[in-house]
Design a protein around this motif. Structure first.
Motif, PDB file in Angstrom:
ATOM      1  N   GLU A   1      -3.191   5.014 -11.092  1.00 50.78           N
ATOM      2  CA  GLU A   1      -2.706   3.632 -11.151  1.00 50.78           C
ATOM      3  C   GLU A   1      -2.120   3.214  -9.810  1.00 50.78           C
ATOM      4  N   LEU A   2      -1.505   4.166  -9.114  1.00 52.10           N
ATOM      5  CA  LEU A   2      -0.894   3.857  -7.820  1.00 52.10           C
ATOM      6  C   LEU A   2      -1.964   3.566  -6.761  1.00 52.10           C
ATOM      7  N   ARG A   3      -3.027   4.380  -6.753  1.00 50.96           N
ATOM      8  CA  ARG A   3      -4.120   4.197  -5.788  1.00 50.96           C
ATOM      9  C   ARG A   3      -5.455   4.455  -6.457  1.00 50.96           C
ATOM     10  N   PRO A   4      -5.958   3.498  -7.269  1.00 57.96           N
ATOM     11  CA  PRO A   4      -7.246   3.706  -7.937  1.00 57.96           C
ATOM     12  C   PRO A   4      -8.410   3.841  -6.957  1.00 57.96           C
ATOM     13  N   ASP A   5      -8.248   3.318  -5.743  1.00 59.03           N
ATOM     14  CA  ASP A   5      -9.307   3.443  -4.747  1.00 59.03           C
ATOM     15  C   ASP A   5      -9.467   4.888  -4.272  1.00 59.03           C
ATOM     16  N   ILE A   6      -8.410   5.689  -4.392  1.00 57.95           N
ATOM     17  CA  ILE A   6      -8.443   7.083  -3.954  1.00 57.95           C
ATOM     18  C   ILE A   6      -8.630   8.029  -5.144  1.00 57.95           C
ATOM     19  N   PHE A   7      -7.848   7.819  -6.194  1.00 58.67           N
ATOM     20  CA  PHE A   7      -7.811   8.752  -7.322  1.00 58.67           C
ATOM     21  C   PHE A   7      -8.670   8.301  -8.510  1.00 58.67           C
ATOM     22  N   GLY A   8      -9.353   7.179  -8.396  1.00 53.20           N
ATOM     23  CA  GLY A   8     -10.193   6.687  -9.480  1.00 53.20           C
ATOM     24  C   GLY A   8      -9.370   5.989 -10.546  1.00 53.20           C
TER      25      GLY A   8
ATOM     26  N   VAL B   1       0.843  -1.204   0.000  1.00 60.17           N
ATOM     27  CA  VAL B   1       0.000   0.000   0.000  1.00 60.17           C
ATOM     28  C   VAL B   1       0.872   1.246   0.000  1.00 60.17           C
ATOM     29  N   ILE B   2       0.595   2.147  -0.930  1.00 62.13           N
ATOM     30  CA  ILE B   2       1.269   3.437  -0.980  1.00 62.13           C
ATOM     31  C   ILE B   2       0.339   4.448  -0.324  1.00 62.13           C
ATOM     32  N   PRO B   3       0.813   5.201   0.668  1.00 59.80           N
ATOM     33  CA  PRO B   3      -0.056   6.199   1.297  1.00 59.80           C
ATOM     34  C   PRO B   3      -0.541   7.226   0.271  1.00 59.80           C
ATOM     35  N   ALA B   4      -1.802   7.602   0.373  1.00 61.15           N
ATOM     36  CA  ALA B   4      -2.398   8.535  -0.583  1.00 61.15           C
ATOM     37  C   ALA B   4      -1.622   9.847  -0.646  1.00 61.15           C
ATOM     38  N   GLU B   5      -1.120  10.296   0.488  1.00 60.94           N
ATOM     39  CA  GLU B   5      -0.393  11.578   0.520  1.00 60.94           C
ATOM     40  C   GLU B   5       0.963  11.502  -0.178  1.00 60.94           C
ATOM     41  N   ARG B   6       1.431  10.308  -0.510  1.00 59.13           N
ATOM     42  CA  ARG B   6       2.721  10.140  -1.213  1.00 59.13           C
ATOM     43  C   ARG B   6       2.549   9.852  -2.701  1.00 59.13           C
TER      44      ARG B   6
END
Length: 101
Positions: A88-95, A69-74
């Motif tokens: 692509e890094l966090r599709p759950d946060i950034f779509g 897991v990559i923290p959203a703030e990073r």
């Protein structure tokens, strides 16, 4: 369809009980975003941390590798460091790309 990066590590392993050498190959399938980010930095955790700047250290990258897991703030810093979009890094946060369509 997502692309899967594959790395093949090969080495010659000595089998002491058999007194022979064998070729050992390990295939790593890297489809997690953190694996792709690390591959963009030549597999070097310290290099990824350096490119991200700020207070990111190699230990942080190691932790992200272990948890997956990559923290959203990073994510934005990692996007700048690797060229891999935050979605692509966090599709759950950034779509995802399909969410924008």
């Amino acid at each position: 369809m997502r692309s899967i990066l594959q790395t093949v590590w090969c080495c010659v392993a000595h089998m002491p009980l058999l007194t022979e050498y064998k070729l050992v190959c390990i295939v790593l399938v890297m489809d997690r975003p953190i694996d792709k980010a690390l591959a963009a930095c030549g597999g070097n955790q310290s290099e990824l941390a350096r490119r991200m700047g700020g207070k990111v250290r190699q230990a942080h990258v190691w932790h992200w590798l272990k948890t997956g897991v990559i923290p959203a703030e990073r994510c934005r810093a990692m996007e700048r460091a690797t060229g891999i979009p935050a979605n692509e890094l966090r599709p759950d946060i950034f779509g995802t790309d399909s969410d924008a369509a």
